[in-house]
Design a protein around this motif. Structure first.
Motif, mmCIF file in Angstrom:
data_model
loop_
_atom_site.group_PDB
_atom_site.id
_atom_site.type_symbol
_atom_site.label_atom_id
_atom_site.label_comp_id
_atom_site.label_asym_id
_atom_site.label_seq_id
_atom_site.Cartn_x
_atom_site.Cartn_y
_atom_site.Cartn_z
ATOM 1 N N THR A 68 1.129 -27.236 -21.508
ATOM 2 C CA THR A 68 0.959 -28.511 -20.891
ATOM 3 C C THR A 68 2.341 -29.196 -21.002
ATOM 4 O O THR A 68 2.555 -29.839 -19.890
ATOM 5 N N GLY A 72 4.496 -29.920 -17.685
ATOM 6 C CA GLY A 72 4.687 -31.300 -17.168
ATOM 7 C C GLY A 72 6.037 -31.703 -16.865
ATOM 8 O O GLY A 72 6.448 -32.186 -16.096
ATOM 9 N N LYS A 80 5.122 -32.303 -9.106
ATOM 10 C CA LYS A 80 3.999 -31.928 -9.771
ATOM 11 C C LYS A 80 2.942 -31.315 -8.978
ATOM 12 O O LYS A 80 2.438 -30.362 -9.515
ATOM 13 N N SER A 119 -2.787 -27.528 -18.029
ATOM 14 C CA SER A 119 -1.684 -28.383 -17.705
ATOM 15 C C SER A 119 -2.109 -28.914 -16.307
ATOM 16 O O SER A 119 -1.402 -30.156 -15.870
ATOM 17 N N PRO A 122 -2.855 -33.274 -16.949
ATOM 18 C CA PRO A 122 -1.985 -34.212 -16.799
ATOM 19 C C PRO A 122 -0.957 -34.166 -15.359
ATOM 20 O O PRO A 122 -0.510 -35.368 -15.082
ATOM 21 N N ILE A 125 -3.020 -36.345 -12.949
ATOM 22 C CA ILE A 125 -2.729 -37.847 -13.276
ATOM 23 C C ILE A 125 -1.563 -38.143 -12.835
ATOM 24 O O ILE A 125 -1.328 -39.329 -12.391
ATOM 25 N N SER A 145 -9.502 -38.362 -15.931
ATOM 26 C CA SER A 145 -9.828 -38.030 -17.640
ATOM 27 C C SER A 145 -11.263 -37.549 -18.080
ATOM 28 O O SER A 145 -11.525 -36.790 -18.618
#
Length: 248
Positions: A68, A72, A80, A119, A122, A125, A145
């Motif tokens: 993660t 990230g 991403k 991962s 996140p 997001i 979430s």
């Protein structure tokens, strides 16, 4: 961490962006509880001791904890969306490896690859934060979430039903199919973030973080399976004298 915008044009969010990322979050969460209904049967299915079989689930959690922060940071540096697709691809490969084996070590390796998908949440997001307008960001991040809880709650009865009526390896084929679907939807509906972070990837820091997490996790099975003497049965004294309630 300082972010700078590249020369790429600002990404335009489609209406499917939030539903697709939320679906990815649900699928990834399903992977984490996929084998929970089979915990008591894993030693027999894999031909090993219960203390060894717990590593099948522990390896998923461990690789997810390691992947993660690493994914990230790579997502901040290189995109991403690209790292999201890479983590989903690792999940698909891991699911196929697990589907084709009943060997303990191979199963652990497959589950460790599946853990990389943790991962994705996140990263999703982060994509929302970079792409969506501010007025839509709060509700979208809340939905992403909440997908963790939704996926976990759906996985338990679904996995139990599949394992009860088919070969337990079918769980992994289903996981691989869901992973391929997530990759396809991401390619179609999720644009790449135009935002990049300054700096470089800290290889030594990543190695140190990974080593620390591995060492921490390695102590958990010992504490849970016999690093110390087992506790006394309920209702009996821990001393070697007859118990007034059961005579042991």
């Amino acid at each position: 961490m300082t972010h700078t915008s590249t020369d790429q044009p600002a990404a335009r969010a489609s209406g499917a962006l939030v539903p697709v990322l939320a679906f990815v979050g649900i699928v990834v969460s399903v992977m984490q509880t996929l084998l929970v209904p089979l915990i008591k049967d894993l030693p027999q299915l894999l031909g090993t001791e219960p203390s060894n079989a717990t590593w099948v689930i522990t390896s998923t959690l461990l690789s997810g904890a390691v992947a993660t922060p690493i994914m990230g940071r790579l997502g901040d540096l290189h995109g991403k969306r690209s790292m999201l697709i890479l983590s989903l691809a690792a999940m698909v490969i891991g699911a196929l490896v697990s589907a084709l084996t009943s060997d303990l070590l191979t199963m652990i390796a497959g589950q460790a690859l599946q853990g990389f998908a943790m991962s994705a949440i996140p990263l999703g997001i982060g994509l929302m934060r970079d792409i969506l307008p501010r007025e839509k960001l709060g509700s979208a991040m809340a939905l992403m979430s909440s997908s963790m809880g939704v996926g976990g709650s759906l996985a338990l009865p679904a996995a139990a039903l599949v394992a009860q009526h088919t070969d337990w390896h079918a769980l992994f084929y289903g996981a691989a199919g869901l992973g391929v679907l997530c990759i396809a939807l991401t390619l179609l509906a999720v644009p790449e973030s135009p935002t990049r972070a300054q700096g470089t990837f800290d290889v030594l820091g990543a190695i140190g973080l990974s080593a620390g997490l591995v060492l921490s996790y390695c102590r958990l099975p010992r504490a849970a399976t016999g690093a110390g003497p087992p506790g006394p049965p309920s209702g009996c004294s821990s001393q070697r004298r007859p118990c007034s309630s059961c005579g042991a």
